[in-house]
Design an enzyme around this catalytic site. Structure first.
Site, mmCIF file in Angstrom:
data_model
loop_
_atom_site.group_PDB
_atom_site.id
_atom_site.type_symbol
_atom_site.label_atom_id
_atom_site.label_comp_id
_atom_site.label_asym_id
_atom_site.label_seq_id
_atom_site.Cartn_x
_atom_site.Cartn_y
_atom_site.Cartn_z
ATOM 1 N N ARG A 1 0.841 -1.198 0.000
ATOM 2 C CA ARG A 1 0.000 0.000 0.000
ATOM 3 C C ARG A 1 0.880 1.253 0.000
ATOM 4 O O ARG A 1 2.067 1.198 0.328
ATOM 5 C CB ARG A 1 -0.898 0.017 1.232
ATOM 6 C CG ARG A 1 -1.826 -1.192 1.368
ATOM 7 C CD ARG A 1 -2.606 -1.128 2.664
ATOM 8 N NE ARG A 1 -3.524 -2.244 2.825
ATOM 9 C CZ ARG A 1 -3.231 -3.382 3.430
ATOM 10 N NH1 ARG A 1 -2.016 -3.559 3.951
ATOM 11 N NH2 ARG A 1 -4.135 -4.335 3.547
ATOM 12 N N LYS B 1 -1.648 -2.676 8.007
ATOM 13 C CA LYS B 1 -2.767 -2.139 8.771
ATOM 14 C C LYS B 1 -2.824 -2.778 10.156
ATOM 15 O O LYS B 1 -2.565 -3.975 10.310
ATOM 16 C CB LYS B 1 -4.090 -2.390 8.036
ATOM 17 C CG LYS B 1 -4.303 -1.497 6.828
ATOM 18 C CD LYS B 1 -5.695 -1.706 6.253
ATOM 19 C CE LYS B 1 -5.985 -0.728 5.125
ATOM 20 N NZ LYS B 1 -7.341 -0.912 4.563
ATOM 21 N N HIS C 1 -2.746 2.847 -6.095
ATOM 22 C CA HIS C 1 -3.492 1.624 -5.791
ATOM 23 C C HIS C 1 -3.707 0.770 -7.040
ATOM 24 O O HIS C 1 -3.878 -0.454 -6.941
ATOM 25 C CB HIS C 1 -4.833 1.976 -5.154
ATOM 26 C CG HIS C 1 -5.286 0.982 -4.129
ATOM 27 N ND1 HIS C 1 -4.629 0.801 -2.914
ATOM 28 C CD2 HIS C 1 -6.296 0.087 -4.130
ATOM 29 C CE1 HIS C 1 -5.241 -0.153 -2.231
ATOM 30 N NE2 HIS C 1 -6.251 -0.599 -2.951
ATOM 31 N N ARG D 1 -1.088 -1.767 -7.126
ATOM 32 C CA ARG D 1 -1.372 -2.869 -6.192
ATOM 33 C C ARG D 1 -2.359 -3.852 -6.835
ATOM 34 O O ARG D 1 -2.169 -5.067 -6.753
ATOM 35 C CB ARG D 1 -1.935 -2.292 -4.894
ATOM 36 C CG ARG D 1 -2.335 -3.315 -3.829
ATOM 37 C CD ARG D 1 -2.653 -2.570 -2.537
ATOM 38 N NE ARG D 1 -3.425 -3.337 -1.586
ATOM 39 C CZ ARG D 1 -2.914 -4.177 -0.690
ATOM 40 N NH1 ARG D 1 -1.603 -4.370 -0.642
ATOM 41 N NH2 ARG D 1 -3.686 -4.815 0.161
ATOM 42 N N HIS E 1 -4.267 -8.902 3.309
ATOM 43 C CA HIS E 1 -5.705 -8.887 3.558
ATOM 44 C C HIS E 1 -6.026 -9.719 4.794
ATOM 45 O O HIS E 1 -5.434 -10.776 5.008
ATOM 46 C CB HIS E 1 -6.471 -9.458 2.355
ATOM 47 C CG HIS E 1 -6.566 -8.528 1.193
ATOM 48 N ND1 HIS E 1 -6.881 -8.933 -0.093
ATOM 49 C CD2 HIS E 1 -6.393 -7.185 1.119
ATOM 50 C CE1 HIS E 1 -6.897 -7.891 -0.893
ATOM 51 N NE2 HIS E 1 -6.593 -6.820 -0.193
ATOM 52 N N TYR F 1 -10.121 -10.606 -7.319
ATOM 53 C CA TYR F 1 -9.143 -10.778 -8.390
ATOM 54 C C TYR F 1 -9.411 -12.021 -9.229
ATOM 55 O O TYR F 1 -8.912 -12.130 -10.342
ATOM 56 C CB TYR F 1 -7.723 -10.808 -7.810
ATOM 57 C CG TYR F 1 -7.365 -9.497 -7.147
ATOM 58 C CD1 TYR F 1 -7.155 -8.358 -7.918
ATOM 59 C CD2 TYR F 1 -7.302 -9.379 -5.771
ATOM 60 C CE1 TYR F 1 -6.870 -7.133 -7.320
ATOM 61 C CE2 TYR F 1 -7.001 -8.166 -5.158
ATOM 62 C CZ TYR F 1 -6.798 -7.051 -5.939
ATOM 63 O OH TYR F 1 -6.521 -5.848 -5.344
#
Length: 328
Positions: A177, A201, A274, A277, A300, A309
């Site tokens: 990210r 995150k 992004h 990514r 994730h 995806y």
């Protein structure tokens, strides 16, 4: 003290009107920040959502304890937001905030049942994530502009060009990210094991493999940084090519958009970091990578976030089928 301005003449101290709910909301934010280790950005978003809801309840229904909040009040607030043209995605985020808040209240023994069980989230029309075709990424890797008949280089042969090129290479080869890129530290690059350690995150660390070529490019960049800049922010891998300070999000965003636009790398309207990514993940999926592996590389927390995806992979298969099969 929390004060809201509602018109040009009236100032209302809502905190005084409904102190118990605001205080409970602050305790919840402290909980997700200190115990759940949510990021500062997430905590701020949760706090804003909760205070907006409590503001609405206080003005519409006056002061009340948390156990008196009902699904009717919540639905009324959400309906008001949608009437004000708020997107379904934003409304769902607020629903997620309230679910977490009432789950906390349930664990604290403040309520017997969450009112959220009777609240239905609006459906979101899922758009497939945009990505750059492999030939576009090859042009970036080869540093040759696809729109120039004279094979003009995409990136300049100086430290600024090296910085910009490394931004693209790290994004595409690791899928990290924007926030992870600008906070990447030199010592987290393991050249012997060809990997980088990323702080994702919620303060979660993950290790991402890198190629020998990218490792060599990072080493070259670190040498150039020391020879081109008298002073730079220590420890940080990527720095501003002129000031030597840590890169800031807007600089990276504008850099990526500039190159993708000037050299017509993609026809996508959105040209943000992004997209790189998404490109990383889509190219992996299109070439047969396991979905769980892609999930771990992207950081994730749920496989559901990665499954989008597979749709791009199906679209790629349809394209190949139409081009190659005589009956298509």
């Amino acid at each position: 003290m929390i004060v809201r301005l509602f018109d040009n003449f009236t100032i209302i101290n809502l905190f005084a009107l409904n102190e118990p709910l605001y205080s409970l909301a602050e305790r919840f934010i402290s909980y997700i920040q200190l115990e759940k280790r949510y990021s500062g950005h997430t905590c701020t978003a949760y706090r804003n959502d909760l205070f907006q809801f409590i503001d609405y309840v206080t003005l519409s229904y006056s002061s009340m304890p948390v156990e008196d909040l009902t699904h009717v009040m919540i639905r009324s607030w959400l309906s008001r937001l949608m009437e004000d043209a708020m997107t379904a995605k934003s409304v769902n985020r607020k629903i997620s905030t309230l679910k977490s808040f009432f789950k906390y209240c349930l664990r604290q023994g403040l309520i017997k049942q969450s009112p959220m069980i009777k609240v239905i989230a609006p459906k979101i029309s899922r758009r497939l994530p945009g990505y750059i075709e492999e030939k576009g990424m090859r042009a970036i890797e080869d540093n040759v502009s696809p729109v120039s008949v004279t094979s003009l280089h995409i990136f300049a042969d100086d430290f600024e060009g090296a910085t910009h090129r490394l931004i693209f290479e790290i994004f595409y080869q690791t899928g990290i990210r924007l926030s992870e890129l600008i906070s990447l530290l030199e010592f987290r690059v393991d050249k012997s094991n060809l990997s980088i350690k990323v702080m994702g995150k919620g303060g979660k660390e993950r290790i991402i493999p890198i190629s020998a070529e990218l490792s060599a490019q990072i080493s070259s960049y670190m040498d150039q940084k020391r020879s081109n800049l008298e002073e730079f922010e220590g420890g940080v891998l990527l720095v501003h090519p002129h000031s030597g300070q840590r890169l800031y999000p807007k600089y990276v965003y504008l850099t990526v958009r500039k190159y993708l636009t000037e050299h017509q790398i993609t026809t996508l309207k959105k040209k943000s970091p992004h997209i790189l990514r998404h490109t990383f993940a889509t190219h992996l999926a299109n070439n047969g990578a396991d979905l769980n592996a892609i999930k771990e590389l992207l950081g994730h927390s749920s496989l559901a976030a990665t499954q989008v995806y597979t749709h791009n992979t199906i679209e790629q298969l349809k394209k190949v089928y139409k081009q190659a099969h005589p009956k298509a």
